[in-house]
Design a protein around this motif. Structure first.
Motif, PDB file in Angstrom:
ATOM      1  N   UNK A   8      -9.560 -38.049  31.767  1.00 56.19           N
ATOM      2  CA  UNK A   8      -8.230 -37.788  31.075  1.00 56.19           C
ATOM      3  C   UNK A   8      -7.932 -36.203  30.513  1.00 56.19           C
ATOM      4  N   UNK A   9      -9.287 -35.849  30.886  1.00 57.80           N
ATOM      5  CA  UNK A   9      -9.011 -33.774  30.421  1.00 57.80           C
ATOM      6  C   UNK A   9      -8.188 -32.894  31.437  1.00 57.80           C
ATOM      7  N   UNK A  10      -7.237 -32.427  30.556  1.00 55.67           N
ATOM      8  CA  UNK A  10      -6.082 -31.582  30.873  1.00 55.67           C
ATOM      9  C   UNK A  10      -5.030 -32.795  31.851  1.00 55.67           C
ATOM     10  N   UNK A  11      -4.815 -34.092  31.792  1.00 61.05           N
ATOM     11  CA  UNK A  11      -3.767 -35.103  32.355  1.00 61.05           C
ATOM     12  C   UNK A  11      -2.875 -34.936  31.631  1.00 61.05           C
ATOM     13  N   UNK A  12      -2.691 -33.862  31.126  1.00 62.39           N
ATOM     14  CA  UNK A  12      -0.726 -34.316  30.059  1.00 62.39           C
ATOM     15  C   UNK A  12      -0.530 -35.881  29.300  1.00 62.39           C
ATOM     16  N   UNK A  13      -1.525 -35.758  28.631  1.00 67.79           N
ATOM     17  CA  UNK A  13      -1.350 -37.552  27.617  1.00 67.79           C
ATOM     18  C   UNK A  13      -2.399 -37.374  27.008  1.00 67.79           C
ATOM     19  N   UNK A  14      -1.772 -38.212  25.797  1.00 70.24           N
ATOM     20  CA  UNK A  14      -2.992 -37.849  24.624  1.00 70.24           C
ATOM     21  C   UNK A  14      -3.200 -39.574  24.883  1.00 70.24           C
ATOM     22  N   UNK A  15      -4.205 -40.380  24.513  1.00 74.03           N
ATOM     23  CA  UNK A  15      -4.689 -41.846  25.062  1.00 74.03           C
ATOM     24  C   UNK A  15      -5.517 -41.961  23.650  1.00 74.03           C
ATOM     25  N   UNK A  16      -4.863 -43.383  22.866  1.00 77.16           N
ATOM     26  CA  UNK A  16      -6.076 -43.479  22.208  1.00 77.16           C
ATOM     27  C   UNK A  16      -6.110 -44.714  22.284  1.00 77.16           C
ATOM     28  N   UNK A  17      -7.413 -44.964  22.760  1.00 78.73           N
ATOM     29  CA  UNK A  17      -8.284 -46.684  22.760  1.00 78.73           C
ATOM     30  C   UNK A  17      -8.498 -47.534  21.071  1.00 78.73           C
ATOM     31  N   UNK A  18      -8.088 -48.409  20.619  1.00 76.57           N
ATOM     32  CA  UNK A  18      -8.104 -49.098  19.566  1.00 76.57           C
ATOM     33  C   UNK A  18      -9.505 -50.427  19.926  1.00 76.57           C
ATOM     34  N   UNK A  19     -10.530 -50.867  19.409  1.00 75.73           N
ATOM     35  CA  UNK A  19     -10.663 -51.738  19.835  1.00 75.73           C
ATOM     36  C   UNK A  19     -11.306 -52.458  19.198  1.00 75.73           C
ATOM     37  N   UNK A  20     -10.445 -53.546  18.892  1.00 81.70           N
ATOM     38  CA  UNK A  20     -11.063 -54.613  17.241  1.00 81.70           C
ATOM     39  C   UNK A  20     -11.189 -55.566  17.777  1.00 81.70           C
ATOM     40  N   UNK A  21     -12.523 -56.133  16.867  1.00 86.03           N
ATOM     41  CA  UNK A  21     -13.781 -57.398  16.881  1.00 86.03           C
ATOM     42  C   UNK A  21     -12.687 -58.798  17.436  1.00 86.03           C
ATOM     43  N   UNK A  22     -10.981 -59.028  17.186  1.00 86.98           N
ATOM     44  CA  UNK A  22     -10.420 -60.141  17.258  1.00 86.98           C
ATOM     45  C   UNK A  22      -9.528 -59.995  16.680  1.00 86.98           C
TER      46      UNK A  22
END
Length: 357
Positions: A8-22
């Protein structure tokens, strides 16, 4: 397993991963959607996944997020002890990790923890029972049963400790009696916070220890889904005329109705919007390259209480810097003021309650 690389570093994107139980439990669906919306509004790409309460699914989801270029992961674990390996991979890929609401155990990859003061949840529930049963003035011993939370949810232990520590003097003195003798965390726990499991267990207790003439005064339920089960068990299998004091947590809509109609006595409400606000503010600070501490609270000027804790939340590997919000006790007396006047909940033209945010 192939070597982990920084995707991800320096790929020009800002990506957030959200992981919820259900997505089935109202709580996690609400949080996941709110977090997604808030990060998106701040220009982030968001990957959100719900694990259906399956550990393997959550691990797979997190690996997918890492490979898709996530810069940061916001995780509420299905099982707080089961993510060490995949989070090692996240750390190798230089991905920051926020444990959301539930502490992630046994991993040095966790950067921060955002939650409520979970010990205080149990204290609030216990204090309500102490007052409702007049334990400081009554001469009669009162009967109580415990319905604790999911044994793999680390928060459930904090809820339990807060409650049992507060009630211990009354249990030790005999002012409170547990006729079933079930008061240990594990023997009172409820897998996956299941309403049905809570109902079935309390039905067995009622039929075994509370025949006609034996009064059950209170059931301390750790959250609202278990309180629903307890309420149904009491309705079906309890034959005395007294109204059993019944606690909960979360402010789920079905339980708000039960508080209004008197089936449930109280719930501990945690303003989920505020927890999400803290997580998003923290996440954006991390994404900007900062190392936030207590200064994040001062700079953000939130209109709610939040403390920075660097001593109490040890995940077995290290103490995790934690941002902790304060829960509040909700009863029929303050429900309108705390939930409706604040805009957390509203009613439609037919008078039906819905979550406003």
């Amino acid at each position: 397993m192939p070597a982990i690389v920084d995707t991800h570093s320096d790929d020009g994107r800002t990506v957030v991963g959200i992981s919820m139980p259900d997505a089935l439990l109202e709580r996690w669906n609400h949080d996941g959607v709110f977090l997604q919306d808030q990060f998106t509004k701040r220009g982030c790409e968001v990957i959100i996944k719900f694990a259906n309460n399956l550990i393997d699914t959550q691990v797979s989801d997190l690996r997918s997020m890492i490979s898709e270029g996530a810069d940061i992961l916001v995780i509420t674990p299905v099982d707080g002890t089961a993510l060490s390996t995949v989070l090692d991979e996240a750390k190798s890929a230089n991905v920051r990790v926020i444990a959301y609401d539930r502490l992630i155990m046994d991993s040095d990859a966790v950067d921060y923890y955002v939650s409520f003061d979970n010990y205080m949840v149990g204290v609030l529930q216990a204090n309500y029972i102490i007052k409702a049963l007049r334990l400081d003035t009554t001469r009669r011993s009162k009967n109580i049963e415990f319905v604790s939370g999911d044994p793999v949810d680390n928060n459930a232990r904090y809820f339990y400790r807060g409650a049992i520590d507060t009630l211990k003097p009354y249990l030790d003195s005999g002012k409170l009696t547990v006729l079933s003798a079930q008061r240990d965390f594990y023997e009172t726990s409820t897998a996956q916070w299941s309403t049905d499991i809570a109902k079935q267990r309390l039905q067995i207790i009622l039929n075994s220890y509370y025949p006609d003439g034996i009064v059950l005064d209170a059931v301390l339920c750790a959250n609202d889904s278990t309180a629903l089960g307890a309420a149904r068990a009491i309705e079906a299998d309890y034959h005395e005329s007294n109204r059993v004091v019944l606690t909960g947590q979360d402010g789920d809509i079905a339980n708000i109705y039960n508080i209004i109609n008197g089936t449930q006595s109280m719930t501990v409400y945690k303003a989920l919007r505020n927890e999400s606000v803290v997580a998003v503010t923290l996440g954006m600070s991390l994404l900007s390259g900062k190392k936030p501490t207590e200064n994040l609270i001062k700079e953000s000027e939130w209109d709610f209480d939040c403390t920075y804790n660097t001593s109490d939340y040890n995940n077995g590997i290290k103490v995790i810097p934690s941002y902790l919000l304060q829960p509040i006790s909700i009863t029929a007396d303050n429900l309108e003021q705390e939930l409706f006047d604040t805009g957390y909940y509203s009613r439609n033209h037919a008078g039906l309650i819905y979550a406003a945010e």
